[in-house]
Scaffold this motif. Structure first.
Motif, PDB file in Angstrom:
ATOM      1  N   THR A 147       0.775  -1.211  -0.041  1.00 63.82           N
ATOM      2  CA  THR A 147       0.009  -0.028  -0.044  1.00 63.82           C
ATOM      3  C   THR A 147       0.739   1.382   0.038  1.00 63.82           C
ATOM      4  O   THR A 147       0.540   2.160  -0.827  1.00 63.82           O
ATOM      5  N   ALA A 151       1.090   3.843  -3.189  1.00 66.60           N
ATOM      6  CA  ALA A 151       0.740   5.305  -2.803  1.00 66.60           C
ATOM      7  C   ALA A 151       1.741   6.253  -3.087  1.00 66.60           C
ATOM      8  O   ALA A 151       1.471   7.363  -3.745  1.00 66.60           O
ATOM      9  N   ASN A 154       2.039   7.087  -6.768  1.00 67.20           N
ATOM     10  CA  ASN A 154       1.000   7.411  -7.397  1.00 67.20           C
ATOM     11  C   ASN A 154       0.321   8.724  -6.939  1.00 67.20           C
ATOM     12  O   ASN A 154      -0.516   9.335  -7.553  1.00 67.20           O
ATOM     13  N   ILE A 155       0.874   9.046  -5.899  1.00 70.52           N
ATOM     14  CA  ILE A 155       0.143  10.423  -5.436  1.00 70.52           C
ATOM     15  C   ILE A 155       1.549  11.438  -5.617  1.00 70.52           C
ATOM     16  O   ILE A 155       2.712  11.432  -5.049  1.00 70.52           O
ATOM     17  N   VAL A 190      -1.101  13.845   3.160  1.00 73.30           N
ATOM     18  CA  VAL A 190      -0.582  12.736   2.891  1.00 73.30           C
ATOM     19  C   VAL A 190       0.537  12.341   3.712  1.00 73.30           C
ATOM     20  O   VAL A 190       0.638  11.068   4.084  1.00 73.30           O
ATOM     21  N   LEU A 194       0.629   8.707   5.450  1.00 76.29           N
ATOM     22  CA  LEU A 194       1.433   7.527   5.407  1.00 76.29           C
ATOM     23  C   LEU A 194       2.297   7.050   6.824  1.00 76.29           C
ATOM     24  O   LEU A 194       2.499   5.882   6.846  1.00 76.29           O
ATOM     25  N   VAL A 209      -5.178   7.060   1.928  1.00 75.50           N
ATOM     26  CA  VAL A 209      -4.111   7.254   0.696  1.00 75.50           C
ATOM     27  C   VAL A 209      -4.635   6.619  -0.458  1.00 75.50           C
ATOM     28  O   VAL A 209      -4.122   7.033  -1.520  1.00 75.50           O
ATOM     29  N   ALA A 210      -5.093   5.228  -0.345  1.00 77.69           N
ATOM     30  CA  ALA A 210      -6.009   4.617  -1.384  1.00 77.69           C
ATOM     31  C   ALA A 210      -6.615   5.694  -2.152  1.00 77.69           C
ATOM     32  O   ALA A 210      -6.675   5.839  -3.318  1.00 77.69           O
ATOM     33  N   ALA A 213      -4.799   8.457  -4.066  1.00 76.25           N
ATOM     34  CA  ALA A 213      -3.886   7.918  -4.715  1.00 76.25           C
ATOM     35  C   ALA A 213      -4.809   7.471  -6.229  1.00 76.25           C
ATOM     36  O   ALA A 213      -4.174   7.620  -7.303  1.00 76.25           O
ATOM     37  N   GLU A 217     -11.152   2.901  -3.315  1.00 72.81           N
ATOM     38  CA  GLU A 217     -10.148   1.658  -2.802  1.00 72.81           C
ATOM     39  C   GLU A 217     -10.117   0.510  -3.918  1.00 72.81           C
ATOM     40  O   GLU A 217      -9.015  -0.034  -4.365  1.00 72.81           O
ATOM     41  N   PHE A 220      -7.529   1.676  -6.488  1.00 69.62           N
ATOM     42  CA  PHE A 220      -6.133   1.555  -5.812  1.00 69.62           C
ATOM     43  C   PHE A 220      -5.704  -0.080  -5.917  1.00 69.62           C
ATOM     44  O   PHE A 220      -4.630  -0.416  -6.032  1.00 69.62           O
TER      45      PHE A 220
END
Length: 362
Positions: A147, A151, A154-155, A190, A194, A209-210, A213, A217, A220
């Motif tokens: 995860t 994340a 992709n963030i 963020v 994390l 975060v999912a 990103a 869900e 993600f």
């Protein structure tokens, strides 16, 4: 000194850990040094392993890369939509698949309790020791290493925030999920999410975060499974970013170790996986922030074994998976990942990892 002679019975082990915790604040400066060493180790590993551009989303492939990499990429929207840009992308494996090396040792020591074990030497990518290392296991909250990795990749803007709602928090309460402790109506950035994901293993942070990103869900999870495919994993599949039990969420000890390898090659991921404590930013709901503590580093310093420095890790537990741990260490200039899973007690995974690094890491 034999394992049981050194650590005694379980009650003594727990007392040993409690005494460690009392002394921990004195070790804060030393922990900071550990973390800096971890960052250096991660950077060295990245150079050795040849990871290039890990975590850079949507980068146009060069002509040379297109000759080496076979891709199946869906159409990308003009605004570089993150989800579309990542789903179903297939690349050459990021690390060699974990094969047993010529000196591989089966872990037969009865004083090592975990029934599922993998020990990987990072520089070679080889499995140097194990027990049922290719068996299917439930990863529980070790899932959050993937995860975190997905994340971070992709963030693209860490200034983004997530506001927690009643429905999500209630659903996690009903599922008896471990949470970081964010409240209804609380808006969190963020970086704090994390830390909340990794240190206390917060399912609330995982969902947040999912959503940041990938938008949901579900999308993600598609990125997580796409990443597993990109890594060349053969027996790993994800159904959620939280680690909550699902029959469709599984891996093997060896492949979980590979996930940790890749995560630790990313300095941003290494930062979160290597931290002992972090206090979140002040909000109306938590004016002094929330003190988050690593579930792994609350049970160890990391330097209990002579010549070994455990710099990062992630614990896990569900009723189905039982207790598990993936961690990262350096010894004699080399780096190692161990996975211990299916243990009856959380302290078994801790002391098993000490024994594995001591007896099997060269």
């Amino acid at each position: 000194m034999a394992y049981n002679e050194k650590y005694g019975d379980l009650a003594r082990q727990k007392d040993y850990a409690r005494r460690q915790h009392i002394m921990r604040m004195k070790m804060k400066r030393k922990r900071q040094i550990f973390i800096r060493k971890c960052f250096l180790a991660a950077a060295m590993f990245a150079a050795v392993a040849g990871f290039v551009n890990l975590g850079i989303a949507g980068k146009e492939q060069t002509d040379k890369a297109s000759e080496l990499v076979e891709t199946e990429t869906i159409a990308v929207a003009a605004d570089n939509d993150v989800t579309q840009n990542k789903v179903n992308e297939v690349k050459a494996p990021l690390v060699p698949y974990a094969q047993k090396n010529e000196n591989y040792q089966e872990v037969m020591d009865e004083a090592v309790f975990s029934p599922y074990i993998a020990v990987i030497e990072v520089e070679s990518g080889k499995l140097i020791a194990g027990r049922n290392s290719d068996s299917i296991i439930y990863p529980a909250s070790m899932t959050k290493v993937m995860t975190l990795l997905v994340a971070v990749e992709n963030i693209d803007d860490f200034s983004k925030t997530y506001t927690f709602g009643t429905e999500l928090l209630n659903s996690l309460y009903i599922e008896e999920a471990t949470v970081a402790g964010f409240s209804e109506g609380e808006t969190v950035g963020v970086d704090d999410l994390l830390y909340g994901l990794i240190l206390p293993s917060g399912a609330d942070s995982a969902v947040a975060v999912a959503t940041i990103a990938a938008g949901s869900e579900e999308d993600f999870v598609s990125l997580m499974n796409g990443k597993a495919k990109e890594m060349g994993l053969k027996n790993t599949h994800f159904a959620n970013p939280t680690g909550l039990h699902s029959e469709e969420q599984y891996t093997t000890p060896a492949e979980m170790a590979m996930i940790m390898e890749v995560a630790m090659s990313n300095p941003t991921c290494a930062k979160y996986l290597s931290t002992y404590q972090h206090t979140t930013s002040a909000t109306a709901q938590h004016p002094e922030g929330i003190l988050l503590t690593s579930t792994m580093f609350s049970r160890m310093y990391g330097d209990e074994v002579e010549g070994v420095l455990i710099t990062a890790g992630k614990t896990g537990f569900t009723n189905e998976a039982l207790h598990c741990l993936v961690n990262f260490a350096q010894k004699n200039g080399k780096h190692y990942v161990t996975v211990e899973a299916g243990a009856q007690d959380k302290w078994h995974t801790i002391f098993d990892s000490f024994a594995l690094f001591r007896d099997y890491a060269i």
